[in-house]
Design a protein around this motif. Structure first.
Motif, mmCIF file in Angstrom:
data_model
loop_
_atom_site.group_PDB
_atom_site.id
_atom_site.type_symbol
_atom_site.label_atom_id
_atom_site.label_comp_id
_atom_site.label_asym_id
_atom_site.label_seq_id
_atom_site.Cartn_x
_atom_site.Cartn_y
_atom_site.Cartn_z
ATOM 1 N N LYS A 167 37.562 14.970 -26.384
ATOM 2 C CA LYS A 167 36.353 14.566 -27.127
ATOM 3 C C LYS A 167 36.724 14.032 -28.507
ATOM 4 O O LYS A 167 36.188 13.026 -28.956
ATOM 5 C CB LYS A 167 35.399 15.756 -27.298
ATOM 6 C CG LYS A 167 34.560 16.060 -26.102
ATOM 7 C CD LYS A 167 33.637 17.227 -26.411
ATOM 8 C CE LYS A 167 33.053 17.778 -25.123
ATOM 9 N NZ LYS A 167 32.388 19.058 -25.295
ATOM 10 N N VAL A 168 37.630 14.740 -29.177
ATOM 11 C CA VAL A 168 38.051 14.333 -30.522
ATOM 12 C C VAL A 168 38.716 12.955 -30.462
ATOM 13 O O VAL A 168 38.407 12.066 -31.264
ATOM 14 C CB VAL A 168 39.015 15.392 -31.130
ATOM 15 C CG1 VAL A 168 39.660 14.876 -32.403
ATOM 16 C CG2 VAL A 168 38.263 16.691 -31.384
ATOM 17 N N ALA A 169 39.617 12.774 -29.500
ATOM 18 C CA ALA A 169 40.321 11.489 -29.360
ATOM 19 C C ALA A 169 39.333 10.372 -29.034
ATOM 20 O O ALA A 169 39.405 9.282 -29.601
ATOM 21 C CB ALA A 169 41.396 11.591 -28.278
ATOM 22 N N LEU A 170 38.395 10.640 -28.132
ATOM 23 C CA LEU A 170 37.415 9.624 -27.740
ATOM 24 C C LEU A 170 36.530 9.241 -28.936
ATOM 25 O O LEU A 170 36.270 8.060 -29.154
ATOM 26 C CB LEU A 170 36.556 10.127 -26.576
ATOM 27 C CG LEU A 170 35.521 9.147 -26.036
ATOM 28 C CD1 LEU A 170 36.179 7.854 -25.543
ATOM 29 C CD2 LEU A 170 34.705 9.783 -24.921
ATOM 30 N N LYS A 171 36.113 10.224 -29.714
ATOM 31 C CA LYS A 171 35.281 9.942 -30.888
ATOM 32 C C LYS A 171 36.045 9.041 -31.865
ATOM 33 O O LYS A 171 35.492 8.075 -32.386
ATOM 34 C CB LYS A 171 34.886 11.263 -31.547
ATOM 35 C CG LYS A 171 33.884 11.131 -32.674
ATOM 36 C CD LYS A 171 33.407 12.506 -33.096
ATOM 37 C CE LYS A 171 32.577 12.548 -34.336
ATOM 38 N NZ LYS A 171 31.551 11.572 -34.503
#
Length: 115
Positions: A85-89
């Motif tokens: 999620k962090v990487a995608l954001k």
């Protein structure tokens, strides 16, 4: 509007979403679905590792051809890890900035490199 799920593991044949080439396969499935007036859910079930190279190619480049509001309405993700999620954001934020003004990002990188 019909909903479809793209299972990342099935699409790339691997538990590791690391290669840009694999991201391209996912990107092409998403754009085909959008062209067919379908909403897309990306399922990251059983994905053990994601890189920004993969996510940039799979999702980031959507911002080149589609408005943010369209993507938010027609693309969802499920079964993604917290680190995913962090990487995608981060990928999405960078893509939005880049495709809004590609030269600004290049200038910024040039400034950093030249000090």
């Amino acid at each position: 509007m019909e909903n479809i799920t793209i299972n990342i593991v099935n699409t790339i044949g691997d538990r590791y979403g690391v290669e840009a080439e694999d991201g391209q396969k996912v990107f092409e499935l998403i754009t085909t679905a959008f062209s067919d007036q379908k909403r897309v859910n990306l399922s990251f079930q059983n994905i053990e590792m994601l890189t920004t190279a993969f996510l940039n190619t799979a999702v980031g480049q959507l911002y080149k051809d589609y408005e943010e509001i369209f993507i938010k309405k027609n693309l969802s993700v499920s079964n993604i890890s917290e680190s995913g999620k962090v990487a995608l954001k981060r990928v999405v934020e960078t893509a939005k900035l880049y495709y809004k003004d590609p030269d600004a990002l290049k200038r910024s990188i040039d400034e950093i490199i030249k000090g």
